[in-house]
Structure formats: structure tokens, C-alpha cells
Motif scaffolding. Structure first.
Motif, PDB file in Angstrom:
ATOM      1  N   MET A 151     -74.535  80.655 -34.593  1.00 17.28           N
ATOM      2  CA  MET A 151     -73.148  80.587 -33.307  1.00 17.28           C
ATOM      3  C   MET A 151     -71.908  81.012 -33.919  1.00 17.28           C
ATOM      4  N   ARG A 152     -72.085  80.548 -35.295  1.00 11.93           N
ATOM      5  CA  ARG A 152     -70.580  80.195 -35.562  1.00 11.93           C
ATOM      6  C   ARG A 152     -69.665  81.173 -35.483  1.00 11.93           C
ATOM      7  N   ASP A 153     -70.179  82.478 -34.607  1.00 19.49           N
ATOM      8  CA  ASP A 153     -69.122  83.560 -34.596  1.00 19.49           C
ATOM      9  C   ASP A 153     -68.424  83.106 -33.208  1.00 19.49           C
ATOM     10  N   ASP A 154     -69.443  82.286 -32.905  1.00 23.81           N
ATOM     11  CA  ASP A 154     -68.551  82.234 -31.478  1.00 23.81           C
ATOM     12  C   ASP A 154     -68.020  80.593 -30.742  1.00 23.81           C
ATOM     13  N   ARG A 158     -63.658  78.850 -36.933  1.00 18.77           N
ATOM     14  CA  ARG A 158     -64.055  78.870 -37.313  1.00 18.77           C
ATOM     15  C   ARG A 158     -64.006  78.091 -39.279  1.00 18.77           C
ATOM     16  N   LEU A 191     -67.885  75.065 -29.547  1.00 16.96           N
ATOM     17  CA  LEU A 191     -68.931  76.287 -28.872  1.00 16.96           C
ATOM     18  C   LEU A 191     -67.730  76.568 -27.226  1.00 16.96           C
ATOM     19  N   ALA A 195     -70.907  80.121 -24.511  1.00 18.10           N
ATOM     20  CA  ALA A 195     -72.092  80.082 -25.933  1.00 18.10           C
ATOM     21  C   ALA A 195     -72.580  78.067 -26.124  1.00 18.10           C
ATOM     22  N   GLU A 198     -76.119  78.991 -23.955  1.00 14.58           N
ATOM     23  CA  GLU A 198     -76.499  79.255 -24.942  1.00 14.58           C
ATOM     24  C   GLU A 198     -77.202  79.041 -25.514  1.00 14.58           C
TER      25      GLU A 198
END
Length: 207
Positions: A151-154, A158, A191, A195, A198
Motif C-alpha cells: 500500500m506504499r503508493d497510497d 512516499r 495511510l 486506505a 483497507e
């Protein structure tokens, strides 16, 4: 139709393939298009067309269900097998074994009459049970870390996520579960609300 045919082939659904073949043989879709065109200028044809649309939609719904069911069945039995694997490693208690047996019996009893809704409920139950079993093992923090890395891109930052992931990988390499638990908490805080929910669903809660 082509998309449904491809999906039926992908999941090896004989039922869906047969139903699609019947539709093609009867030229159902081309005929329906003609009826819809006629309905634009003929009231009687409009009534017939509306009824035919409902009939064809019902057939397509049946086909979609026939396509969805095999995938859900595989997911369910894979989950149940994973639960058994974890129990063999941890020595699950009598109540765990009863729960697993109950789910296996329920899965078997559904048989060919299983609906997507039935299977989704059982998949959810099996998934939650699998998470519950994993939480008792020394692998839990590693499971959580892998889920969060996906889920890094969410994540909000970053750069912070990458730094935490790097630290987490070092903790994994060192077998330092306490350090990894701290990394997991940092990643979770990065997050956004949706997310984060999730992540809770994927891991059954991280705390």
C-alpha cells in the motif's frame, strides 16, 4: 459477449460456456438489437422488446454468476487450506478445529447450488479466521509489513514510507519483530482514512 467468453474460459466454467454458446446459436443479441430498433417506431414492438431485454439480462446475470462462482470457490478452499497449514504449525485448539471443520462442511454443503453471495460470506468468515490464527504466530508482524508495503503508493509521504520500509526490511533480515512492529505502526499512520480501513481489512487490524 466476447468479454464474458474470455472470462468463462479463464475460470473454466462449463456452465457459462454452454449458456454463451446457446445465446450465440440462437442469435439472441443480434435479434434483440433488431427488436430495439423496431421499438422506436412500433408501440407493440416496444412492449415485446422490453420483455426480451429483461429475459436476456436475466440470462446474462446467470452467466456472470456462473463465471464468478468458480473463482470464489477456489479462493475459499485456498483460505481453508491456509488455515489448516497455520493450525498445523501452531497446534490449534479444539475450538479452532471445530470452526475449521464447520466451514469445510458449509463449503461442501453449498455444492453446485452455491451463489456468489453465499461464497463471499464464507470467504469473509474464512479470511477473518485465517487472520485470527496468524495473529497468534510469530509471523504476524511480517504478514502486516508485507500488506503495508503493498500500500506504499497510497501513503501521504512516499519519502517517509520508503524510509520506514527500508528500516522494516532491515528488521525482517535481523528477525527483530519488536522493531518491525514499530515500523508497521509508522506505516499505518501514513495511510489516508480509506486506505487505513483497507489495511485493517487486509490484516484484521494491526494493533
Amino acid at each position: 459477449m466476447r468479454l464474458l467468453e474470455d472470462q468463462a474460459e479463464e475460470v473454466h466454467s462449463d456452465q457459462a460456456r454452454e449458456q454463451l454458446a446457446d445465446l450465440a446459436e440462437q442469435k439472441t443479441i443480434p435479434q434483440l438489437r433488431k427488436e430495439v430498433d423496431a421499438a422506436a417506431v412500433d408501440t407493440g414492438a416496444a412492449v415485446t422488446s422490453e420483455r426480451r431485454i429483461r429475459d436476456v439480462q436475466a440470462q446474462l446475470d446467470d452467466i456472470e454468476q456462473a463465471i464468478e462462482v468458480p473463482g470464489l470457490q477456489r479462493e475459499l478452499w485456498d483460505l481453508l487450506s491456509s488455515c489448516e497449514d497455520v493450525m498445523e504449525q501452531t497446534g490449534g485448539g479444539p475450538s479452532d478445529r471445530r470452526e475449521l471443520q464447520n466451514m469445510r462442511e458449509r463449503a461442501s454443503s453449498l455444492g453446485d447450488d452455491a451463489t456468489p453471495a453465499d461464497l463471499r460470506r464464507l470467504v469473509k468468515r474464512a479470511g477473518e479466521f485465517h487472520v485470527e490464527l496468524l495473529r497468534r504466530t510469530d509471523q504476524w508482524e511480517y504478514v502486516v509489513f508485507r500488506a503495508l508495503v503493498e500500500m506504499r503508493d497510497d501513503m501521504f509521504s512516499r519519502a517517509q514510507a520508503d524510509a520506514a520500509i527500508l528500516e522494516g526490511r532491515r528488521a525482517v533480515a535481523a528477525g527483530n519483530r519488536r522493531a518491525l512492529a514499530g515500523v508497521n505502526e509508522r506505516l499505518r499512520r501514513l495511510l489516508p482514512p480509506g486506505a487505513a480501513e483497507e489495511a485493517e481489512r487486509m490484516t484484521g487490524g494491526i494493533n
